[in-house]
Write a protein that holds these residues in place. Structure first.
Motif, PDB file in Angstrom:
ATOM      1  N   HIS A  93       5.323  10.169  33.607  1.00  0.00           N
ATOM      2  CA  HIS A  93       5.535   8.736  33.469  1.00  0.00           C
ATOM      3  C   HIS A  93       6.449   8.287  34.603  1.00  0.00           C
ATOM      4  CE1 HIS A  93       3.461   8.670  29.673  1.00  0.00           C
ATOM      5  NE2 HIS A  93       4.146   9.733  29.325  1.00  0.00           N
ATOM      6  N   SER A  94       6.101   7.188  35.254  1.00  0.00           N
ATOM      7  CA  SER A  94       6.720   6.854  36.527  1.00  0.00           C
ATOM      8  C   SER A  94       8.084   6.195  36.431  1.00  0.00           C
ATOM      9  CB  SER A  94       5.789   5.928  37.314  1.00  0.00           C
ATOM     10  OG  SER A  94       5.595   4.717  36.617  1.00  0.00           O
ATOM     11  N   ALA A  95       8.445   5.598  35.303  1.00  0.00           N
ATOM     12  CA  ALA A  95       9.696   4.865  35.245  1.00  0.00           C
ATOM     13  C   ALA A  95      10.070   4.590  33.800  1.00  0.00           C
ATOM     14  CB  ALA A  95       9.575   3.548  36.022  1.00  0.00           C
ATOM     15  N   GLY A  96      11.114   3.814  33.642  1.00  0.00           N
ATOM     16  CA  GLY A  96      11.613   3.444  32.326  1.00  0.00           C
ATOM     17  C   GLY A  96      13.088   3.713  32.251  1.00  0.00           C
ATOM     18  N   ARG A  97      13.837   2.783  31.661  1.00  0.00           N
ATOM     19  CA  ARG A  97      15.287   2.931  31.618  1.00  0.00           C
ATOM     20  C   ARG A  97      15.853   2.289  30.362  1.00  0.00           C
ATOM     21  NH1 ARG A  97      19.710   0.464  35.929  1.00  0.00           N
ATOM     22  NH2 ARG A  97      21.431   1.839  35.355  1.00  0.00           N
ATOM     23  N   LEU A  98      16.890   2.938  29.802  1.00  0.00           N
ATOM     24  CA  LEU A  98      17.619   2.434  28.642  1.00  0.00           C
ATOM     25  C   LEU A  98      19.104   2.397  28.983  1.00  0.00           C
ATOM     26  CD1 LEU A  98      18.026   1.786  25.560  1.00  0.00           C
ATOM     27  CD2 LEU A  98      18.102   4.268  25.194  1.00  0.00           C
ATOM     28  N   THR A 151      20.109   6.021  30.388  1.00  0.00           N
ATOM     29  CA  THR A 151      19.118   7.077  30.536  1.00  0.00           C
ATOM     30  C   THR A 151      17.894   6.493  31.209  1.00  0.00           C
ATOM     31  OG1 THR A 151      19.836   7.872  28.366  1.00  0.00           O
ATOM     32  CG2 THR A 151      17.910   8.922  29.303  1.00  0.00           C
ATOM     33  N   ASP A 152      17.280   7.270  32.107  1.00  0.00           N
ATOM     34  CA  ASP A 152      16.061   6.766  32.731  1.00  0.00           C
ATOM     35  C   ASP A 152      15.122   7.910  33.070  1.00  0.00           C
ATOM     36  OD1 ASP A 152      16.123   6.793  36.180  1.00  0.00           O
ATOM     37  OD2 ASP A 152      17.787   7.592  35.023  1.00  0.00           O
ATOM     38  N   ILE A 153      13.898   7.526  33.370  1.00  0.00           N
ATOM     39  CA  ILE A 153      12.884   8.468  33.827  1.00  0.00           C
ATOM     40  C   ILE A 153      12.611   8.145  35.287  1.00  0.00           C
ATOM     41  CG2 ILE A 153      10.548   9.354  33.522  1.00  0.00           C
ATOM     42  CD1 ILE A 153      10.686   8.380  30.632  1.00  0.00           C
ATOM     43  N   GLY A 154      12.889   9.084  36.176  1.00  0.00           N
ATOM     44  CA  GLY A 154      12.686   8.864  37.596  1.00  0.00           C
ATOM     45  C   GLY A 154      11.222   8.915  37.977  1.00  0.00           C
ATOM     46  N   VAL A 211      13.924  13.224  33.374  1.00  0.00           N
ATOM     47  CA  VAL A 211      14.731  12.417  32.460  1.00  0.00           C
ATOM     48  C   VAL A 211      16.199  12.723  32.718  1.00  0.00           C
ATOM     49  CG1 VAL A 211      15.206  11.840  30.054  1.00  0.00           C
ATOM     50  CG2 VAL A 211      12.899  12.515  30.732  1.00  0.00           C
ATOM     51  N   ARG A 212      16.996  11.697  32.968  1.00  0.00           N
ATOM     52  CA  ARG A 212      18.384  11.915  33.339  1.00  0.00           C
ATOM     53  C   ARG A 212      19.254  10.823  32.736  1.00  0.00           C
ATOM     54  NH1 ARG A 212      16.054  10.332  39.202  1.00  0.00           N
ATOM     55  NH2 ARG A 212      15.662   8.155  38.678  1.00  0.00           N
ATOM     56  N   PRO A 244       8.387   1.332  31.292  1.00  0.00           N
ATOM     57  CA  PRO A 244       7.699   1.943  32.431  1.00  0.00           C
ATOM     58  C   PRO A 244       6.668   0.987  33.009  1.00  0.00           C
ATOM     59  CG  PRO A 244       7.808   3.452  30.585  1.00  0.00           C
ATOM     60  CD  PRO A 244       8.248   2.133  30.069  1.00  0.00           C
ATOM     61  N   ASP A 245       6.377   1.123  34.290  1.00  0.00           N
ATOM     62  CA  ASP A 245       5.367   0.299  34.940  1.00  0.00           C
ATOM     63  C   ASP A 245       3.985   0.594  34.370  1.00  0.00           C
ATOM     64  OD1 ASP A 245       7.324  -0.777  36.531  1.00  0.00           O
ATOM     65  OD2 ASP A 245       7.025   0.729  38.113  1.00  0.00           O
TER      66      ASP A 245
END
Length: 201
Positions: free
Chosen positions: A39-44, A63-66, A71-72, A200-201
């Motif tokens: 998954h390309s993106a997304g952030r909390l 937290t986000d998905i790069g 996941v970081r 996510p986009d």
């Protein structure tokens, strides 16, 4: 909007568009082992408190998905006063973000997005704990809209130790009343802060 950013037998995180998992309740059994790569993106981003009478929990983290699917993030939760004595005054600090998921709202008038996260970490420096965070972003202030959140903590044996918002009398916790402003798992209203979700986009 108010601003502030192993294996259980079955936990499905809220789905990212393109995934098939549907939102589930923390009252169900769960599996924390889950890959979100691809998954390309997304952030909390969350910061604020939940309060009810004498009970209070403070939450801050991001937290986000790069774009590489990693996941970081960092997360901290302070249990100022709760109904489980051994948790009073303790602080959870993340060491690893295990999973992060998203779902768009099915009720845009009251929230714009939901997120569900699982974090490994320490409690007052002692390792071996898992924290699950369920959050909803109202996207605005007023008109009855408000951000919501739920905190569930597990020990190293994946036993629920505390659930901030549960109607199950067999689960420890339930200090903060549930509000049903957005579909998915039951959450409490966030006070003095904000939940911000970028889907996510």
């Amino acid at each position: 909007m108010r601003w502030l950013g192993l294996t259980l037998s079955t936990l499905a995180l809220l789905s990212i568009p393109g995934c098939n998992d549907s939102p589930t309740s923390p009252d169900e059994a769960a599996s924390f082992d889950r890959s979100f790569a691809g998954h390309s993106a997304g952030r909390l981003v969350v910061g604020g408190q939940i309060r009810e009478g004498e009970w209070k929990i403070s939450i801050v983290g991001h937290t986000d998905i790069g774009t590489d699917g990693e996941v970081r993030g960092r997360w901290q939760t302070k249990f100022h006063s709760v109904s489980i004595p051994e948790f009073v005054g303790t602080t959870f600090v993340s060491t690893r973000i295990r999973g992060l998921g998203f779902a768009p709202s099915d009720n845009p008038a009251e929230c714009i997005a939901r997120s569900n996260m699982v974090v490994e970490g320490t409690l007052d420096g002692e390792p071996g704990y898992l924290l699950r965070v369920l959050a909803a972003d109202a996207g605005k202030i007023g008109g009855g809209a408000f951000d919501t959140i739920r905190i569930v903590i597990y020990d190293s044996d994946e036993t629920v130790l505390y659930d901030s918002t549960t109607s199950n009398p067999e689960r420890p916790g339930g200090d903060f009343p549930a509000v049903a402003n957005c579909a998915g798992s039951t959450r409490a209203e966030l006070d003095d802060g904000n939940v911000k979700i970028w889907l996510p986009d």
